[in-house]
Every structure is written in C-alpha cells, then in structure tokens.
Design a protein around this motif. Structure first.
Motif, PDB file in Angstrom:
ATOM      1  N   GLN A  94     -10.125   9.193 -13.035  1.00  0.00           N
ATOM      2  CA  GLN A  94      -9.005  10.052 -12.719  1.00  0.00           C
ATOM      3  C   GLN A  94      -8.434   9.672 -11.360  1.00  0.00           C
ATOM      4  O   GLN A  94      -9.171   9.399 -10.418  1.00  0.00           O
ATOM      5  CB  GLN A  94      -9.443  11.516 -12.724  1.00  0.00           C
ATOM      6  N   ILE A  95      -7.099   9.646 -11.299  1.00  0.00           N
ATOM      7  CA  ILE A  95      -6.401   9.296 -10.067  1.00  0.00           C
ATOM      8  C   ILE A  95      -5.807  10.559  -9.476  1.00  0.00           C
ATOM      9  O   ILE A  95      -4.994  11.227 -10.115  1.00  0.00           O
ATOM     10  CB  ILE A  95      -5.280   8.279 -10.333  1.00  0.00           C
ATOM     11  N   GLY A  96      -6.156  10.888  -8.287  1.00  0.00           N
ATOM     12  CA  GLY A  96      -5.638  12.088  -7.651  1.00  0.00           C
ATOM     13  C   GLY A  96      -4.441  11.798  -6.770  1.00  0.00           C
ATOM     14  O   GLY A  96      -3.908  10.690  -6.721  1.00  0.00           O
ATOM     15  N   LYS A  97      -4.013  12.818  -6.039  1.00  0.00           N
ATOM     16  CA  LYS A  97      -2.944  12.658  -5.064  1.00  0.00           C
ATOM     17  C   LYS A  97      -3.524  11.931  -3.854  1.00  0.00           C
ATOM     18  O   LYS A  97      -4.590  12.306  -3.364  1.00  0.00           O
ATOM     19  CB  LYS A  97      -2.407  14.029  -4.654  1.00  0.00           C
ATOM     20  N   PRO A  98      -2.852  10.907  -3.362  1.00  0.00           N
ATOM     21  CA  PRO A  98      -3.448  10.079  -2.315  1.00  0.00           C
ATOM     22  C   PRO A  98      -3.641  10.799  -0.986  1.00  0.00           C
ATOM     23  O   PRO A  98      -4.622  10.556  -0.279  1.00  0.00           O
ATOM     24  CB  PRO A  98      -2.474   8.909  -2.174  1.00  0.00           C
ATOM     25  N   GLU A 102      -2.637   5.185   3.596  1.00  0.00           N
ATOM     26  CA  GLU A 102      -3.657   4.185   3.282  1.00  0.00           C
ATOM     27  C   GLU A 102      -4.167   4.347   1.856  1.00  0.00           C
ATOM     28  O   GLU A 102      -4.326   3.359   1.116  1.00  0.00           O
ATOM     29  CB  GLU A 102      -4.816   4.274   4.268  1.00  0.00           C
ATOM     30  N   ASN A 103      -4.438   5.578   1.450  1.00  0.00           N
ATOM     31  CA  ASN A 103      -4.912   5.825   0.087  1.00  0.00           C
ATOM     32  C   ASN A 103      -3.849   5.480  -0.946  1.00  0.00           C
ATOM     33  O   ASN A 103      -4.155   4.928  -2.013  1.00  0.00           O
ATOM     34  CB  ASN A 103      -5.328   7.292  -0.076  1.00  0.00           C
ATOM     35  N   ALA A 104      -2.600   5.807  -0.629  1.00  0.00           N
ATOM     36  CA  ALA A 104      -1.509   5.517  -1.550  1.00  0.00           C
ATOM     37  C   ALA A 104      -1.339   4.011  -1.741  1.00  0.00           C
ATOM     38  O   ALA A 104      -1.148   3.524  -2.860  1.00  0.00           O
ATOM     39  CB  ALA A 104      -0.213   6.135  -1.040  1.00  0.00           C
ATOM     40  N   LEU A 105      -1.418   3.264  -0.662  1.00  0.00           N
ATOM     41  CA  LEU A 105      -1.287   1.809  -0.756  1.00  0.00           C
ATOM     42  C   LEU A 105      -2.424   1.231  -1.589  1.00  0.00           C
ATOM     43  O   LEU A 105      -2.208   0.343  -2.428  1.00  0.00           O
ATOM     44  CB  LEU A 105      -1.274   1.194   0.639  1.00  0.00           C
ATOM     45  N   LEU A 108      -1.652   1.834  -5.296  1.00  0.00           N
ATOM     46  CA  LEU A 108      -0.612   0.962  -5.835  1.00  0.00           C
ATOM     47  C   LEU A 108      -1.085  -0.482  -5.978  1.00  0.00           C
ATOM     48  O   LEU A 108      -0.754  -1.163  -6.955  1.00  0.00           O
ATOM     49  CB  LEU A 108       0.629   1.023  -4.953  1.00  0.00           C
ATOM     50  N   VAL A 109      -1.862  -0.951  -5.033  1.00  0.00           N
ATOM     51  CA  VAL A 109      -2.399  -2.315  -5.122  1.00  0.00           C
ATOM     52  C   VAL A 109      -3.317  -2.438  -6.332  1.00  0.00           C
ATOM     53  O   VAL A 109      -3.260  -3.412  -7.091  1.00  0.00           O
ATOM     54  CB  VAL A 109      -3.143  -2.687  -3.826  1.00  0.00           C
ATOM     55  N   ALA A 110      -4.166  -1.454  -6.542  1.00  0.00           N
ATOM     56  CA  ALA A 110      -5.114  -1.495  -7.656  1.00  0.00           C
ATOM     57  C   ALA A 110      -4.416  -1.436  -9.014  1.00  0.00           C
ATOM     58  O   ALA A 110      -4.897  -2.022  -9.992  1.00  0.00           O
ATOM     59  CB  ALA A 110      -6.107  -0.336  -7.541  1.00  0.00           C
ATOM     60  N   SER A 166       0.989   7.911  -6.766  1.00  0.00           N
ATOM     61  CA  SER A 166       1.818   7.461  -5.634  1.00  0.00           C
ATOM     62  C   SER A 166       3.174   6.886  -6.020  1.00  0.00           C
ATOM     63  O   SER A 166       3.822   6.235  -5.208  1.00  0.00           O
ATOM     64  CB  SER A 166       1.059   6.401  -4.813  1.00  0.00           C
ATOM     65  N   ALA A 167       3.632   7.133  -7.256  1.00  0.00           N
ATOM     66  CA  ALA A 167       4.924   6.582  -7.671  1.00  0.00           C
ATOM     67  C   ALA A 167       5.807   7.696  -8.218  1.00  0.00           C
ATOM     68  O   ALA A 167       5.504   8.279  -9.255  1.00  0.00           O
ATOM     69  CB  ALA A 167       4.732   5.499  -8.732  1.00  0.00           C
ATOM     70  N   LYS A 168       6.892   8.007  -7.523  1.00  0.00           N
ATOM     71  CA  LYS A 168       7.819   9.035  -7.968  1.00  0.00           C
ATOM     72  C   LYS A 168       8.881   8.386  -8.851  1.00  0.00           C
ATOM     73  O   LYS A 168       9.829   7.773  -8.368  1.00  0.00           O
ATOM     74  CB  LYS A 168       8.457   9.719  -6.759  1.00  0.00           C
ATOM     75  N   SER A 169       8.729   8.538 -10.169  1.00  0.00           N
ATOM     76  CA  SER A 169       9.630   7.869 -11.100  1.00  0.00           C
ATOM     77  C   SER A 169      11.053   8.389 -11.010  1.00  0.00           C
ATOM     78  O   SER A 169      12.000   7.702 -11.397  1.00  0.00           O
ATOM     79  CB  SER A 169       9.118   8.031 -12.535  1.00  0.00           C
TER      80      SER A 169
END
Length: 215
Positions: A94-98, A102-105, A108-110, A166-169
């Motif tokens: 599960q992916i939470g809110k970053p 640093e967590n957001a980056l 997105l990299v992963a 971390s991505a606002k569509s």
C-alpha cells in the motif's frame, strides 16, 4: 426508494479533503462537510481494497453517529452521509500520502514505468433506513519514465504531499502518466462521481430538482 422530492435529506461529505469537496461541488447540490475521527491505519494482512472499503464505511458511520446524537431542525429530513477513502498499491504494498518532498520523490522514482492500482472506495449511508451502499472503483495507472530532475521540478511546482502516489492527475501530475484505465475519470481524484450519483438516485436524492427538474 424514499420519497424525498418535497423534503430532500441533508447531504454530508465525511471528509477533510479539499479535493473531494471540489468534486462534490460539481453536482451543484447543497451539502455540508464534516471531518470524521477515524484511524486510517491498515489492519494486519488487510488487502488494499478491503482497507479502502472499511475506511469509507467507517468515515460515513462516524459522521452519521455525530449527527444522530445532535438534535437539529434537519432531523426529520434525514441525513445521507458520503464516506470515501483511496488506497494505492504497487508491488503488493500500500502506498500512502508521502507527507514530505523526499518521500514523494522516492515514490515517483520507484513507480517509473510501472503500473499502480488505485482503489477509490465509496460509501453512502442513509440514516433514515440504515442502508449502506458501497463500491470500490479501481483505476490502473501506468507511470512514465522521466529524469529525476523533472520529477523533482514537478513536486516543487505542485507540492502533492497529501496525495497517495504523489501524482495529481487533475493538475500537472497528468504529465507523469502514460495511461489511465478506469470506469470513472473522477475516481482517481478521490471521489467517484458516477458511482456516487447512482447511489444518490437509489436513495431518492433529487439531483436535478435544484435545476428545475425532477430526479
């Protein structure tokens, strides 16, 4: 179906999310907003879909209990409470809110070049009947592979640290995505309006009455 054309129930959004509020405003119906007091920690061994549905129901019921305990002039009308929760999953996790840049980056990299599944769960609780309608709208998103410098620039421009994945569509985050596969374009933002309007109609809520029509 309850007869609510003459006296429609009070509609409450059980959420502190500004994104869900903005989505619900698209329907141009009156509603109130209340923040539910719910622990959003996933249970051990719980699937993403189960987490999202459980929390959507818990949020709706928590707010409904608050309104039921308070005597108001709206009590005879009844209350419809909207609860919603979104859980993203990637590689079985599960992916939470970053929360931080640093967590957001790192998120997105992963996720570059990979598919992420978003479970946007919805609950409509009707305190007149005790009925609970639920749905889990699944959206599958494939991320593009981009240089880390571009990901960093995106985050600094949009600061989506309160968004799972971390991505606002609905904003610049759309440039991070290759494809979106969903039955409801609003689900990814956090409140599936196609499913919600179906539930509201089933509950007898007059969606078009305010615009000169009859639901």
């Amino acid at each position: 179906m309850p007869d609510t054309l003459s006296s429609p129930p009070r509609l409450i959004l059980a959420s502190s999310s500004r994104y869900r509020r903005a989505l619900l405003e698209r329907l141009c119906v009156p509603f109130d907003v209340m923040s539910p007091d719910v622990d959003e920690t996933p249970l051990p061994g719980e699937t993403p879909a189960a987490t999202a549905l459980r929390l959507a129901v818990a949020k709706a019921r928590a707010v409904a209990e608050t309104t039921e305990s308070a005597e108001t002039a709206d009590a005879p009308r009844g209350v419809l409470v909207i609860g919603s929760d979104q859980v993203a999953t990637f590689d079985g996790l599960q992916i939470g809110k970053p929360g931080t840049h640093e967590n957001a980056l790192a998120q997105l990299v992963a996720m570059q070049g990979r598919e992420v599944e978003f479970h946007s769960a919805l609950c409509l609780y009707d305190d007149r009947t005790g009925d609970t309608q639920t749905d889990d709208v699944v959206t599958r998103v494939r991320f593009r592979t981009l240089p880390e410098a571009e990901l960093d620039a995106y985050l600094r421009a949009e600061t989506p640290y309160d968004v799972a994945g971390s991505a606002k569509s609905e904003g610049l985050g759309i440039a991070l995505l290759d494809t979106i596969d969903s039955d409801d374009p609003t689900a990814l933002v956090g409140l599936p309006l196609i499913a919600l309007t179906r539930m509201l109609r089933a509950a007898g809520f007059p969606l078009f009455a305010a615009h000169g029509g009859r639901a």
